[in-house]
Design a protein around this motif. Structure first.
Motif, PDB file in Angstrom:
ATOM      1  N   GLN A  20      -9.785  -8.345  -9.766  1.00 37.85           N
ATOM      2  CA  GLN A  20      -8.407  -8.547  -9.322  1.00 37.85           C
ATOM      3  C   GLN A  20      -8.043 -10.030  -9.394  1.00 37.85           C
ATOM      4  O   GLN A  20      -6.949 -10.383  -9.833  1.00 37.85           O
ATOM      5  N   ASN A  24      -5.139 -11.696 -11.698  1.00 37.36           N
ATOM      6  CA  ASN A  24      -4.100 -12.587 -11.180  1.00 37.36           C
ATOM      7  C   ASN A  24      -3.976 -13.838 -12.032  1.00 37.36           C
ATOM      8  O   ASN A  24      -2.865 -14.260 -12.369  1.00 37.36           O
ATOM      9  N   GLU A  29      -0.350  -7.617 -13.462  1.00 35.99           N
ATOM     10  CA  GLU A  29       0.138  -7.053 -12.201  1.00 35.99           C
ATOM     11  C   GLU A  29      -1.032  -6.545 -11.358  1.00 35.99           C
ATOM     12  O   GLU A  29      -1.847  -5.752 -11.829  1.00 35.99           O
ATOM     13  N   THR A  30      -1.096  -7.000 -10.124  1.00 31.83           N
ATOM     14  CA  THR A  30      -2.192  -6.576  -9.237  1.00 31.83           C
ATOM     15  C   THR A  30      -1.666  -6.012  -7.922  1.00 31.83           C
ATOM     16  O   THR A  30      -2.396  -5.927  -6.948  1.00 31.83           O
ATOM     17  N   GLU A  31      -0.428  -5.616  -7.911  1.00 32.39           N
ATOM     18  CA  GLU A  31       0.157  -5.059  -6.702  1.00 32.39           C
ATOM     19  C   GLU A  31       0.016  -3.540  -6.623  1.00 32.39           C
ATOM     20  O   GLU A  31       0.374  -2.934  -5.627  1.00 32.39           O
ATOM     21  N   ALA A  32      -0.504  -2.927  -7.672  1.00 26.32           N
ATOM     22  CA  ALA A  32      -0.635  -1.468  -7.689  1.00 26.32           C
ATOM     23  C   ALA A  32      -1.523  -1.007  -6.533  1.00 26.32           C
ATOM     24  O   ALA A  32      -2.593  -1.549  -6.316  1.00 26.32           O
ATOM     25  N   GLY A  33      -1.026  -0.048  -5.798  1.00 25.96           N
ATOM     26  CA  GLY A  33      -1.801   0.487  -4.689  1.00 25.96           C
ATOM     27  C   GLY A  33      -2.291   1.882  -4.994  1.00 25.96           C
ATOM     28  O   GLY A  33      -1.498   2.774  -5.245  1.00 25.96           O
ATOM     29  N   GLU A  51      -7.533  -4.367  -0.330  1.00 25.74           N
ATOM     30  CA  GLU A  51      -6.449  -4.556  -1.299  1.00 25.74           C
ATOM     31  C   GLU A  51      -6.979  -4.481  -2.733  1.00 25.74           C
ATOM     32  O   GLU A  51      -6.375  -3.843  -3.600  1.00 25.74           O
ATOM     33  N   SER A  52      -8.110  -5.117  -2.969  1.00 32.19           N
ATOM     34  CA  SER A  52      -8.707  -5.091  -4.312  1.00 32.19           C
ATOM     35  C   SER A  52      -9.121  -3.686  -4.712  1.00 32.19           C
ATOM     36  O   SER A  52      -8.935  -3.277  -5.863  1.00 32.19           O
ATOM     37  N   ARG A  54      -7.817  -0.866  -3.552  1.00 34.70           N
ATOM     38  CA  ARG A  54      -6.589  -0.096  -3.798  1.00 34.70           C
ATOM     39  C   ARG A  54      -6.046  -0.398  -5.197  1.00 34.70           C
ATOM     40  O   ARG A  54      -5.653   0.497  -5.931  1.00 34.70           O
ATOM     41  N   TRP A  55      -6.039  -1.674  -5.555  1.00 35.93           N
ATOM     42  CA  TRP A  55      -5.560  -2.065  -6.877  1.00 35.93           C
ATOM     43  C   TRP A  55      -6.449  -1.471  -7.968  1.00 35.93           C
ATOM     44  O   TRP A  55      -5.945  -0.894  -8.934  1.00 35.93           O
ATOM     45  N   SER A  59      -5.108   1.227 -10.572  1.00 32.62           N
ATOM     46  CA  SER A  59      -5.029   0.805 -11.965  1.00 32.62           C
ATOM     47  C   SER A  59      -5.972   1.583 -12.864  1.00 32.62           C
ATOM     48  O   SER A  59      -5.958   1.397 -14.076  1.00 32.62           O
TER      49      SER A  59
END
Length: 91
Positions: A20, A24, A29-33, A51-52, A54-55, A59
């Motif tokens: 992730q 960045n 894009e790294t906001e994908a949940g 968060e990582s 989930r991304w 993804s």
């Protein structure tokens, strides 16, 4: 995140965090949940890695091991190669 040595084995959640951060830097894009709720061991994901993870799940970079995501499990060389390949495909 705990400090580890450069020769230590990397866990799946650590690898997700590394990928992730790399994404960045590359402007990916790294906001994908992703839906980590589907995994029986979702509570085992470290707070710093959630968060990582989930991304990475959202993804398609990381997939489960059956009904688990095994966040603290070691990432095999094959899994690492597959995750890097998947990252290159979304970039």
């Amino acid at each position: 995140m705990p400090v580890h040595g450069p020769d230590d084995i990397i866990t799946r959640e650590q690898l997700a965090a590394v990928l992730q951060r790399y994404a960045n830097i590359k402007g990916i894009e790294t906001e994908a949940g992703g839906d980590i709720e589907q995994f029986a061991d979702r509570a085992d994901i470290s707070a710093w890695a959630e968060e990582s993870m989930r991304w990475a799940v959202g993804s398609g970079i990381i997939t489960g091991r059956g009904s688990t995501v095994d966040p603290s499990g070691n990432a095999t060389r094959a899994e690492t190669a597959a995750m890097i390949q998947r990252l290159t495909e979304i970039s």
